[in-house]
Scaffold this motif. Structure first.
Motif, PDB file in Angstrom:
ATOM      1  N   GLU A   5       0.832  -1.193   0.000  1.00 43.57           N
ATOM      2  CA  GLU A   5       0.000   0.000   0.000  1.00 43.57           C
ATOM      3  C   GLU A   5       0.872   1.250   0.000  1.00 43.57           C
ATOM      4  N   HIS A   6       0.476   2.207  -0.805  1.00 44.57           N
ATOM      5  CA  HIS A   6       1.124   3.515  -0.883  1.00 44.57           C
ATOM      6  C   HIS A   6       2.518   3.474  -1.501  1.00 44.57           C
ATOM      7  N   SER A   7       2.960   2.345  -2.034  1.00 50.33           N
ATOM      8  CA  SER A   7       4.232   2.301  -2.748  1.00 50.33           C
ATOM      9  C   SER A   7       3.948   2.478  -4.232  1.00 50.33           C
ATOM     10  N   GLU A   8       4.980   2.725  -5.010  1.00 54.66           N
ATOM     11  CA  GLU A   8       4.804   2.886  -6.451  1.00 54.66           C
ATOM     12  C   GLU A   8       4.227   1.611  -7.042  1.00 54.66           C
ATOM     13  N   GLY A   9       3.085   1.741  -7.711  1.00 55.45           N
ATOM     14  CA  GLY A   9       2.428   0.582  -8.302  1.00 55.45           C
ATOM     15  C   GLY A   9       1.804  -0.346  -7.279  1.00 55.45           C
ATOM     16  N   GLU A  10       1.820   0.041  -6.035  1.00 54.97           N
ATOM     17  CA  GLU A  10       1.297  -0.762  -4.928  1.00 54.97           C
ATOM     18  C   GLU A  10       1.846  -2.189  -4.951  1.00 54.97           C
ATOM     19  N   ARG A  11       3.166  -2.275  -5.139  1.00 57.04           N
ATOM     20  CA  ARG A  11       3.777  -3.601  -5.194  1.00 57.04           C
ATOM     21  C   ARG A  11       4.792  -3.834  -4.085  1.00 57.04           C
ATOM     22  N   GLY A  12       5.109  -2.808  -3.292  1.00 56.76           N
ATOM     23  CA  GLY A  12       6.053  -2.990  -2.202  1.00 56.76           C
ATOM     24  C   GLY A  12       7.328  -3.644  -2.683  1.00 56.76           C
ATOM     25  N   TYR A  13       7.817  -4.616  -1.955  1.00 54.56           N
ATOM     26  CA  TYR A  13       9.020  -5.340  -2.357  1.00 54.56           C
ATOM     27  C   TYR A  13       8.701  -6.641  -3.087  1.00 54.56           C
ATOM     28  N   ARG A  14       7.416  -7.006  -3.196  1.00 62.29           N
ATOM     29  CA  ARG A  14       7.049  -8.319  -3.736  1.00 62.29           C
ATOM     30  C   ARG A  14       7.466  -8.524  -5.184  1.00 62.29           C
ATOM     31  N   GLN A  15       7.256  -7.546  -6.053  1.00 59.21           N
ATOM     32  CA  GLN A  15       7.628  -7.741  -7.459  1.00 59.21           C
ATOM     33  C   GLN A  15       9.137  -7.915  -7.603  1.00 59.21           C
ATOM     34  N   GLN A  16       9.906  -7.127  -6.876  1.00 50.69           N
ATOM     35  CA  GLN A  16      11.361  -7.225  -6.974  1.00 50.69           C
ATOM     36  C   GLN A  16      11.846  -8.603  -6.521  1.00 50.69           C
ATOM     37  N   ILE A  17      11.326  -9.116  -5.435  1.00 45.40           N
ATOM     38  CA  ILE A  17      11.725 -10.450  -4.963  1.00 45.40           C
ATOM     39  C   ILE A  17      11.259 -11.519  -5.936  1.00 45.40           C
ATOM     40  N   ARG A  18      10.018 -11.401  -6.423  1.00 47.43           N
ATOM     41  CA  ARG A  18       9.489 -12.377  -7.383  1.00 47.43           C
ATOM     42  C   ARG A  18      10.364 -12.422  -8.633  1.00 47.43           C
ATOM     43  N   ASP A  19      10.688 -11.244  -9.179  1.00 42.27           N
ATOM     44  CA  ASP A  19      11.506 -11.176 -10.396  1.00 42.27           C
ATOM     45  C   ASP A  19      12.905 -11.734 -10.162  1.00 42.27           C
ATOM     46  N   TRP A  20      13.482 -11.474  -8.991  1.00 43.31           N
ATOM     47  CA  TRP A  20      14.823 -11.971  -8.691  1.00 43.31           C
ATOM     48  C   TRP A  20      14.828 -13.496  -8.607  1.00 43.31           C
ATOM     49  N   ILE A  21      13.860 -14.078  -7.917  1.00 43.40           N
ATOM     50  CA  ILE A  21      13.786 -15.541  -7.800  1.00 43.40           C
ATOM     51  C   ILE A  21      13.599 -16.167  -9.182  1.00 43.40           C
ATOM     52  N   ALA A  22      12.723 -15.579  -9.997  1.00 44.51           N
ATOM     53  CA  ALA A  22      12.485 -16.098 -11.350  1.00 44.51           C
ATOM     54  C   ALA A  22      13.734 -15.952 -12.223  1.00 44.51           C
ATOM     55  N   SER A  23      14.501 -14.868 -12.044  1.00 47.59           N
ATOM     56  CA  SER A  23      15.705 -14.657 -12.860  1.00 47.59           C
ATOM     57  C   SER A  23      16.771 -15.719 -12.594  1.00 47.59           C
ATOM     58  N   LYS A  24      16.673 -16.384 -11.469  1.00 48.48           N
ATOM     59  CA  LYS A  24      17.620 -17.456 -11.131  1.00 48.48           C
ATOM     60  C   LYS A  24      17.164 -18.805 -11.687  1.00 48.48           C
ATOM     61  N   GLY A  25      16.097 -18.789 -12.497  1.00 48.80           N
ATOM     62  CA  GLY A  25      15.609 -20.006 -13.134  1.00 48.80           C
ATOM     63  C   GLY A  25      14.589 -20.782 -12.332  1.00 48.80           C
ATOM     64  N   ASP A  38       0.327  -3.607  -9.383  1.00 50.69           N
ATOM     65  CA  ASP A  38       0.220  -3.544 -10.839  1.00 50.69           C
ATOM     66  C   ASP A  38       1.295  -4.387 -11.529  1.00 50.69           C
ATOM     67  N   PHE A  39       1.409  -5.654 -11.140  1.00 51.21           N
ATOM     68  CA  PHE A  39       2.362  -6.549 -11.778  1.00 51.21           C
ATOM     69  C   PHE A  39       1.760  -7.941 -11.927  1.00 51.21           C
ATOM     70  N   LYS A  40       2.387  -8.712 -12.807  1.00 50.50           N
ATOM     71  CA  LYS A  40       1.948 -10.078 -13.070  1.00 50.50           C
ATOM     72  C   LYS A  40       2.086 -10.941 -11.818  1.00 50.50           C
ATOM     73  N   ASP A  41       1.171 -11.853 -11.611  1.00 47.14           N
ATOM     74  CA  ASP A  41       1.230 -12.808 -10.500  1.00 47.14           C
ATOM     75  C   ASP A  41       1.272 -12.088  -9.153  1.00 47.14           C
ATOM     76  N   ASN A  42       0.306 -11.211  -8.932  1.00 43.91           N
ATOM     77  CA  ASN A  42       0.314 -10.364  -7.736  1.00 43.91           C
ATOM     78  C   ASN A  42      -0.532 -10.917  -6.587  1.00 43.91           C
ATOM     79  N   ASP A  43      -0.732 -12.235  -6.534  1.00 51.04           N
ATOM     80  CA  ASP A  43      -1.453 -12.840  -5.413  1.00 51.04           C
ATOM     81  C   ASP A  43      -0.663 -12.606  -4.129  1.00 51.04           C
ATOM     82  N   VAL A  44      -1.375 -12.330  -3.046  1.00 47.99           N
ATOM     83  CA  VAL A  44      -0.712 -12.028  -1.776  1.00 47.99           C
ATOM     84  C   VAL A  44      -1.656 -12.324  -0.614  1.00 47.99           C
TER      85      VAL A  44
END
Length: 112
Positions: A5-25, A38-44
């Motif tokens: 809430e109140h972060s850019e795109g309302e994604r907090g740190y979740r998108q960054q962690i999700r993308d990092w884990i996925a980038s490792k295969g 506002d990102f893909k796979d935003n279940d929480v």
């Protein structure tokens, strides 16, 4: 913070962690009863400004059903500001109860 809430795109740190884990295969599928950000796979499954004990009570309702294999916990600061109801003196015991429950309710894949 976790909800975003109140972060850019309302994604907090979740998108960054999700993308990092996925980038490792690693395959990633976020889980939870809510969709937020506002990102893909935003279940929480997250609750803002809530002490640890009520977080445990809510986790008891959802974790056994969704069986996550990675759980991020950002909890406890609200306990420190609510001495009358929860109190910083109870943080260790409440956090231990929460973590013990999470390991029990979502034990991960069977070992080989």
């Amino acid at each position: 913070m976790t909800l975003g809430e109140h972060s850019e795109g309302e994604r907090g740190y979740r998108q960054q962690i999700r993308d990092w884990i996925a980038s490792k295969g690693n395959p990633v599928n976020c889980v939870g009863a809510n969709r937020f950000g506002d990102f893909k796979d935003n279940d929480v499954q997250a609750w803002g400004a809530q002490p640890i004990k009520p977080t445990l009570d809510r986790a008891r309702e959802i974790v056994p059903a969704i069986q996550p294999n990675l759980i991020l916990i950002n909890a406890g600061s609200s306990d420190c500001f609510q001495e009358g109801a929860w109190g910083s003196s109870n943080v260790l015991n409440h956090m231990r109860d929460l973590v013990d429950f999470l390991f029990e309710a979502s034990p991960g894949p069977p070992s080989s």
